[in-house]
Scaffold this motif. Sequence first.
Motif, PDB file in Angstrom:
ATOM      1  N   ALA A  14       0.827  -1.095  -0.151  1.00 55.30           N
ATOM      2  CA  ALA A  14       0.201   0.046   0.085  1.00 55.30           C
ATOM      3  C   ALA A  14       0.831   1.219   0.014  1.00 55.30           C
ATOM      4  O   ALA A  14       0.739   2.235  -0.790  1.00 55.30           O
ATOM      5  N   ALA A  15       1.900   1.243   0.741  1.00 56.44           N
ATOM      6  CA  ALA A  15       2.738   2.422   0.836  1.00 56.44           C
ATOM      7  C   ALA A  15       3.452   2.759  -0.435  1.00 56.44           C
ATOM      8  O   ALA A  15       3.744   3.611  -0.775  1.00 56.44           O
ATOM      9  N   ALA A  16       4.027   1.722  -1.016  1.00 60.53           N
ATOM     10  CA  ALA A  16       4.611   1.747  -2.574  1.00 60.53           C
ATOM     11  C   ALA A  16       3.516   2.348  -3.421  1.00 60.53           C
ATOM     12  O   ALA A  16       4.095   3.079  -4.089  1.00 60.53           O
ATOM     13  N   VAL A  17       2.527   1.935  -3.487  1.00 63.23           N
ATOM     14  CA  VAL A  17       1.440   2.168  -4.516  1.00 63.23           C
ATOM     15  C   VAL A  17       1.117   3.619  -4.219  1.00 63.23           C
ATOM     16  O   VAL A  17       1.356   4.482  -5.102  1.00 63.23           O
ATOM     17  N   THR A  25      11.749   5.092  -8.193  1.00 59.01           N
ATOM     18  CA  THR A  25      12.423   5.409  -6.984  1.00 59.01           C
ATOM     19  C   THR A  25      11.675   5.455  -5.684  1.00 59.01           C
ATOM     20  O   THR A  25      11.871   5.346  -4.460  1.00 59.01           O
ATOM     21  N   ALA A  26      10.395   6.421  -5.945  1.00 57.90           N
ATOM     22  CA  ALA A  26       9.451   6.780  -5.022  1.00 57.90           C
ATOM     23  C   ALA A  26       9.068   5.492  -4.153  1.00 57.90           C
ATOM     24  O   ALA A  26       9.009   5.412  -2.902  1.00 57.90           O
ATOM     25  N   PRO A  27       8.480   4.598  -5.090  1.00 60.91           N
ATOM     26  CA  PRO A  27       7.746   3.059  -4.250  1.00 60.91           C
ATOM     27  C   PRO A  27       9.121   2.428  -3.860  1.00 60.91           C
ATOM     28  O   PRO A  27       8.884   1.766  -2.610  1.00 60.91           O
ATOM     29  N   LEU A  28      10.295   2.378  -4.342  1.00 63.64           N
ATOM     30  CA  LEU A  28      11.490   1.795  -3.926  1.00 63.64           C
ATOM     31  C   LEU A  28      11.609   2.293  -2.379  1.00 63.64           C
ATOM     32  O   LEU A  28      11.801   1.545  -1.454  1.00 63.64           O
ATOM     33  N   THR A  29      11.724   3.545  -2.117  1.00 62.16           N
ATOM     34  CA  THR A  29      12.035   4.279  -1.111  1.00 62.16           C
ATOM     35  C   THR A  29      11.028   3.764   0.157  1.00 62.16           C
ATOM     36  O   THR A  29      11.292   3.553   1.197  1.00 62.16           O
ATOM     37  N   GLY A  89       9.000   9.310  -1.557  1.00 62.29           N
ATOM     38  CA  GLY A  89       8.875   7.870  -0.995  1.00 62.29           C
ATOM     39  C   GLY A  89       9.053   7.762   0.543  1.00 62.29           C
ATOM     40  O   GLY A  89       8.568   6.899   1.054  1.00 62.29           O
ATOM     41  N   ALA A  90      10.206   8.482   0.860  1.00 61.26           N
ATOM     42  CA  ALA A  90      10.381   8.554   2.350  1.00 61.26           C
ATOM     43  C   ALA A  90       9.607   8.973   3.244  1.00 61.26           C
ATOM     44  O   ALA A  90       9.014   8.701   4.231  1.00 61.26           O
TER      45      ALA A  90
END
Length: 406
Positions: free
Chosen positions: A33-36, A53-57, A151-152
């Motif tokens: 959920a956070a990655a999406v 990179t945003a969902p990766l972080t 992402g963070a």
Amino acid sequence: MPGVSAPVIKAPVVKLVQRTTEPAGVQTLRSTAAAVIAYSLAVALLPQPAPLTAPLTALLVVQVTLYATLTTGIRRVNSVVVGVLIAIGFSALVELSWWSLGLTIFTSLLIGRLVRVDEFVPEVAISAMLVLGVSQVADTAWERVWETLIGAVVGLLFNLVFAPPVWVRSAGSSIVGLADRMGDMLRGMGEEVAGNIPVSRAAARLHEARRLDHDIVEVDASLRQAEESLTLNPRVRQGLLYRVVLRTGLDTLEICAVVVRVLSRTLTDLAKARTEEELFPADVAAPLRQLFGHLADAVESFAELVTTPLAADGEAAEDRLAEALTRSRASRDLVADLLLEDVQEHPRQWQLHGALLAEVDRVLAELDTDERAKRLGEELDRRSAEVHDRRPRLSALRRRLGRRAA
């Protein structure tokens, strides 16, 4: 037939629900959920067509517990940002090849140790490799940095807004399971005191008692996760009390496990010395079996007491423990008198009889309710003083969160 098909349909659903309540299942759902969310936000705010990179972080920052997110999130963000910057620098100087990839990994691991990201040093190299594989990285440098920050932030806010679950129940189940294994072991010892017991059988019981150390390690890991889930969690008003109750309970069971192992050693030594005769006379074996049974009940009742959340159920568990301890002490006194008479007639291995009684006394002393209440009070005072002295700001934050939850 409806009566037959219903259980078949229901069983997989029940298993699925049980799995989603486990730490691994919850972590999977929360991370996804956070990655999406991070990806969707990055797509809306940045011109990049695929801001991965945003969902990766976000995937790296989100943890099972709120405490783990807050304590490790900064280091994770630092590791990802450093990896992105290293990839940006190398992509501006050299093209991607085997030697540039190796140099990037070597540099990332080296710089990761210098910036003190601790256990997240490999993630510096992972982030650098992922970003390095994107074409024209130098032209999109700031976009990658913004993706990382998005992402963070999403990962940190996700656990702040949607507070993670509290893993007290899973830790309590682990403690109860450990106590049940110890109880079964004590009852098994009680069944073996009558008649002649082979040395191999007694040695197998000793080996089983030694394996309790591995069970304690697993329970300790589950309890550590529960302690983290209670720390800084706004849904928990008495997190310190829960942590101290569970931790001191496990400490008591750990000491009892050591005594059970020594008790198995004593019975094994008796079996080696009495290969051609009964381990105990018949008049001693019967009350000794009862003593082991009462000890097993006391250990299991103690585990139920320390894992019971409600006050009413806690009083009932404490009553059961007190009753089991009373019966254990009465049986212990009876066995002591009978063993004394037996030793006076047959003084061989008298020291093992005394060791057996001493080990029983140690278990009863550890499970004593009055001593436990005293130990709990001392541990609560000590931990409260330590938290206040070491982290006064953290103590103020906990009090503030507690008032908000109230």
